[in-house]
Design an enzyme around this catalytic site. Sequence first.
Site, PDB file in Angstrom:
ATOM      1  N   GLN A   1       0.803  -1.222   0.000  1.00 52.72           N
ATOM      2  CA  GLN A   1       0.000   0.000   0.000  1.00 52.72           C
ATOM      3  C   GLN A   1       0.841   1.279   0.000  1.00 52.72           C
ATOM      4  OE1 GLN A   1      -2.396  -1.721   3.405  1.00 52.72           O
ATOM      5  NE2 GLN A   1      -3.979  -0.554   2.371  1.00 52.72           N
TER       6      GLN A   1
ATOM      7  N   ARG B   1       4.426   0.695  12.855  1.00 48.33           N
ATOM      8  CA  ARG B   1       4.083  -0.640  12.360  1.00 48.33           C
ATOM      9  C   ARG B   1       4.168  -0.646  10.840  1.00 48.33           C
ATOM     10  NH1 ARG B   1      -1.244  -3.361  11.051  1.00 48.33           N
ATOM     11  NH2 ARG B   1      -0.538  -5.467  10.608  1.00 48.33           N
TER      12      ARG B   1
ATOM     13  N   HIS C   1       1.664  -8.861   4.810  1.00 56.91           N
ATOM     14  CA  HIS C   1       0.426  -8.088   4.836  1.00 56.91           C
ATOM     15  C   HIS C   1      -0.225  -8.273   3.457  1.00 56.91           C
ATOM     16  CE1 HIS C   1      -1.642  -4.387   6.738  1.00 56.91           C
ATOM     17  NE2 HIS C   1      -2.311  -4.614   5.622  1.00 56.91           N
TER      18      HIS C   1
ATOM     19  N   ASN D   1      -0.811 -10.393   8.652  1.00 63.70           N
ATOM     20  CA  ASN D   1      -1.836  -9.381   8.860  1.00 63.70           C
ATOM     21  C   ASN D   1      -3.182  -9.933   8.399  1.00 63.70           C
ATOM     22  OD1 ASN D   1      -2.763  -6.453   9.274  1.00 63.70           O
ATOM     23  ND2 ASN D   1      -3.491  -6.912   7.203  1.00 63.70           N
ATOM     24  N   GLU D   2      -4.141  -9.953   9.290  1.00 61.77           N
ATOM     25  CA  GLU D   2      -5.521 -10.293   8.950  1.00 61.77           C
ATOM     26  C   GLU D   2      -5.658 -11.502   8.039  1.00 61.77           C
ATOM     27  OE1 GLU D   2      -7.463  -6.818   7.374  1.00 61.77           O
ATOM     28  OE2 GLU D   2      -7.457  -5.803   9.303  1.00 61.77           O
TER      29      GLU D   2
ATOM     30  N   ASN E   1      -6.912  -5.539  14.870  1.00 57.50           N
ATOM     31  CA  ASN E   1      -7.321  -4.437  13.990  1.00 57.50           C
ATOM     32  C   ASN E   1      -8.807  -4.245  14.209  1.00 57.50           C
ATOM     33  OD1 ASN E   1      -4.725  -4.513  13.074  1.00 57.50           O
ATOM     34  ND2 ASN E   1      -5.222  -5.159  10.988  1.00 57.50           N
TER      35      ASN E   1
ATOM     36  N   TYR F   1     -12.086  -1.807  13.533  1.00 63.25           N
ATOM     37  CA  TYR F   1     -12.715  -0.689  12.832  1.00 63.25           C
ATOM     38  C   TYR F   1     -14.224  -0.667  13.046  1.00 63.25           C
ATOM     39  CZ  TYR F   1      -8.413  -0.254   9.989  1.00 63.25           C
ATOM     40  OH  TYR F   1      -7.125  -0.078   9.562  1.00 63.25           O
TER      41      TYR F   1
ATOM     42  N   GLU G   1      -4.283  -1.766  14.349  1.00 61.55           N
ATOM     43  CA  GLU G   1      -4.899  -0.826  13.404  1.00 61.55           C
ATOM     44  C   GLU G   1      -6.227  -0.333  13.950  1.00 61.55           C
ATOM     45  OE1 GLU G   1      -5.478  -1.972   9.268  1.00 61.55           O
ATOM     46  OE2 GLU G   1      -3.595  -3.108   9.312  1.00 61.55           O
TER      47      GLU G   1
ATOM     48  N   TRP H   1      -4.294   3.633  11.674  1.00 56.19           N
ATOM     49  CA  TRP H   1      -4.226   3.482  10.221  1.00 56.19           C
ATOM     50  C   TRP H   1      -4.834   4.738   9.630  1.00 56.19           C
ATOM     51  CZ3 TRP H   1      -1.848  -0.203   7.317  1.00 56.19           C
ATOM     52  CH2 TRP H   1      -2.033  -0.063   5.940  1.00 56.19           C
TER      53      TRP H   1
ATOM     54  N   GLU I   1      -5.704   1.780  -1.167  1.00 56.97           N
ATOM     55  CA  GLU I   1      -6.674   1.087  -0.314  1.00 56.97           C
ATOM     56  C   GLU I   1      -7.247  -0.151  -1.037  1.00 56.97           C
ATOM     57  OE1 GLU I   1      -7.292   1.069   2.799  1.00 56.97           O
ATOM     58  OE2 GLU I   1      -9.154  -0.052   2.736  1.00 56.97           O
ATOM     59  N   TRP I   2      -6.353  -1.075  -1.414  1.00 65.93           N
ATOM     60  CA  TRP I   2      -6.738  -2.364  -2.011  1.00 65.93           C
ATOM     61  C   TRP I   2      -7.775  -2.220  -3.125  1.00 65.93           C
ATOM     62  CZ3 TRP I   2      -2.737  -4.977  -0.750  1.00 65.93           C
ATOM     63  CH2 TRP I   2      -2.178  -4.882   0.522  1.00 65.93           C
TER      64      TRP I   2
ATOM     65  N   PHE J   1      -7.326   7.338   4.287  1.00 69.52           N
ATOM     66  CA  PHE J   1      -7.213   7.032   5.709  1.00 69.52           C
ATOM     67  C   PHE J   1      -6.141   7.856   6.422  1.00 69.52           C
ATOM     68  CE2 PHE J   1      -9.614   3.128   4.857  1.00 69.52           C
ATOM     69  CZ  PHE J   1     -10.216   2.831   6.074  1.00 69.52           C
TER      70      PHE J   1
HETATM   71  C1  GBH Z   1      -7.349  -3.272   7.156  1.00 66.05           C
HETATM   72  O1  GBH Z   1      -8.395  -4.134   6.817  1.00 66.05           O
HETATM   73  C2  GBH Z   1      -6.087  -3.628   6.388  1.00 66.05           C
HETATM   74  O2  GBH Z   1      -5.184  -4.348   7.201  1.00 66.05           O
HETATM   75  C3  GBH Z   1      -5.398  -2.432   5.803  1.00 66.05           C
HETATM   76  O3  GBH Z   1      -4.450  -2.867   4.875  1.00 66.05           O
HETATM   77  C4  GBH Z   1      -6.430  -1.510   5.207  1.00 66.05           C
HETATM   78  O4  GBH Z   1      -5.828  -0.450   4.511  1.00 66.05           O
HETATM   79  C5  GBH Z   1      -7.273  -0.970   6.338  1.00 66.05           C
HETATM   80  O5  GBH Z   1      -7.844  -2.005   7.060  1.00 66.05           O
HETATM   81  C6  GBH Z   1      -8.388  -0.055   5.907  1.00 66.05           C
HETATM   82  O6  GBH Z   1      -9.340  -0.724   5.148  1.00 66.05           O
HETATM   83  O7  GBH Z   1     -15.392  -5.992  -0.035  1.00 66.05           O
HETATM   84  O8  GBH Z   1     -16.887  -5.031   1.615  1.00 66.05           O
HETATM   85  O9  GBH Z   1     -15.346  -6.746   2.257  1.00 66.05           O
HETATM   86  C7  GBH Z   1      -9.631  -3.862   7.431  1.00 66.05           C
HETATM   87  C8  GBH Z   1     -10.678  -4.871   7.010  1.00 66.05           C
HETATM   88  C9  GBH Z   1     -11.621  -5.977   5.167  1.00 66.05           C
HETATM   89  C10 GBH Z   1     -11.923  -3.654   5.365  1.00 66.05           C
HETATM   90  C11 GBH Z   1     -11.944  -5.904   3.693  1.00 66.05           C
HETATM   91  C12 GBH Z   1     -12.292  -3.552   3.905  1.00 66.05           C
HETATM   92  C13 GBH Z   1     -13.070  -4.761   1.983  1.00 66.05           C
HETATM   93  C14 GBH Z   1     -14.451  -4.311   1.673  1.00 66.05           C
HETATM   94  N1  GBH Z   1     -11.026  -4.740   5.618  1.00 66.05           N
HETATM   95  N2  GBH Z   1     -12.839  -4.810   3.437  1.00 66.05           N
HETATM   96  S1  GBH Z   1     -15.573  -5.620   1.361  1.00 66.05           S
END
Ligand code: GBH
Length: 486
Positions: A26, A83, A128, A173-174, A314, A316, A389, A433, A440-441, A449
Amino acid sequence: LREINSEENFSFPRNFLFGTASSSYQYEGAYLTDGKTLSNWDVFTSIPGKISDGSHGKVAVDHYHRYPEDLDLMEDLGVNSYRLSLSWARILPMGRFGDVNMAGIDHYNSMINDILRRGIEPFVTLTHYDIPQELEFRYGSWLNPQIREDFEHYADICFQYFGNRVKFWSTFNEPNVQVILGYRKGTYPPSQCSKAFGNCTRGDSDIEPLVAAHNIIRSHLAAVNIYRTKYQEEQRGKIGIVMNTIWFEPVSDSLEDRLAVERAQAFYLNWFLDPIVFGRYPREMRKIIGEDLPEFTRDDLKSSKSGLDFIGINQYTSRYAKDCLHSACEPGKGGSRAEGFVYSNAHKDGLPLGEPTGVDWFNIYPQGMEKMLMYTTERYKNIPLYVTENGFGENNTGVLLNDYRRVKFMSNYLDALKRAMRKGADVRGYFTWSLLDNFEWISGYTIRFGLYHVDFDTQERTPRLSASWYKNFIFQHRAQNDYDDA
Ligand code: GBH
């Protein structure tokens, strides 16, 4: 000074870690620099339609080249830890089938030395989400038990080169998110999905998520075993794992829905932590999956009695869970017929859980932080916890520096964390985070963020309100410690 803390009579211990978190894919960019080969995410992002804005991490926020500048920002914030994760494909471009890439080692050595020079503690994750594509290509990565040999080799190299300076290691990670999205929903690489859960275009086995998870757990245990037997006594660091957590509340007061909450937690958090801590999968999983659940060998479990020094949490978001063993399973964002629950956004009475953010998976529910920390403390017997996180993401609405919603979010979640500590949770650190906006994936660069805004064209970093808020928060905690000591 007492009044400074919003929760009366509470101060964080002096050695409490306050930091920011990042990950290699990322942040780094430099995707083919200095001998790095393609990772699974480099390949995945090149497939049209996978990332919402069609973007990728080839440059990202160029942390590979700009880390000294970014460490300046951290020094200014006053954090005492950072981290980060290492890119496996930078260190072992061909996995165990090729040599160690010394240019990759040199890079991380310089970075770790720079971090330490500034009085900051590196808190390092081995994986990660990103792995060398070679391992996917050669043998199907996490679906193949031989991934354990690769992970063990990689961990060994990292402990050998960096372990004299890195005192906090996380293996994964996760892994729960990695497995659920990579092998069940198919929205993350390697885009496998199971019929019972997603709209499958590839992969059709409901067993694959279980197999991938099993191989991850075995890989974790192997890395811990290497650390314990070869390095820990001399290097004196700690090793753990980082999990994504969702706090689940029952959608109604019925017994069925309360039991659905236990299944939801079993199939999310306990799936990985129970085997590592207790040596077996959670009861709810065994009951539902039966003989399809893989088994551990005695060899796997030799380090499971001490399979963790800490758990990284983590945290959220929170969700309602609804029973669907006894009633119909309406399609939800998680869970399924096979697991006997679905996630739900609203209570039976119509009330949402917490406050929506505009990002669909994410609602604000600070109590979830407190409850999650207490739950983990109770279930895993007072094991040390790090909040690895927690942070607030907003849809890209241009230059948004007055991020008062992020400030409110952090302040409320940190208050909830304090409440958990007052009730006895052994929390030892908090990483937000994230320092910077970043990749952001699957949302690409559309969700931000950062405590710092990043202009992705010029790479300019600009502090938001939250940066000065966090700086002040950390400063006050130091001042409180000095006052208490005086
Ligand atoms: C974390 O995941 C990650 O470790 C980090 O890399 C990331 O940047 C951060 O949170 C913020 O997102 O398709 O609806 O499932 C947190 C958990 C799980 C949240 C996957 C976002 C994707 C949306 N994440 N989810 S969905």
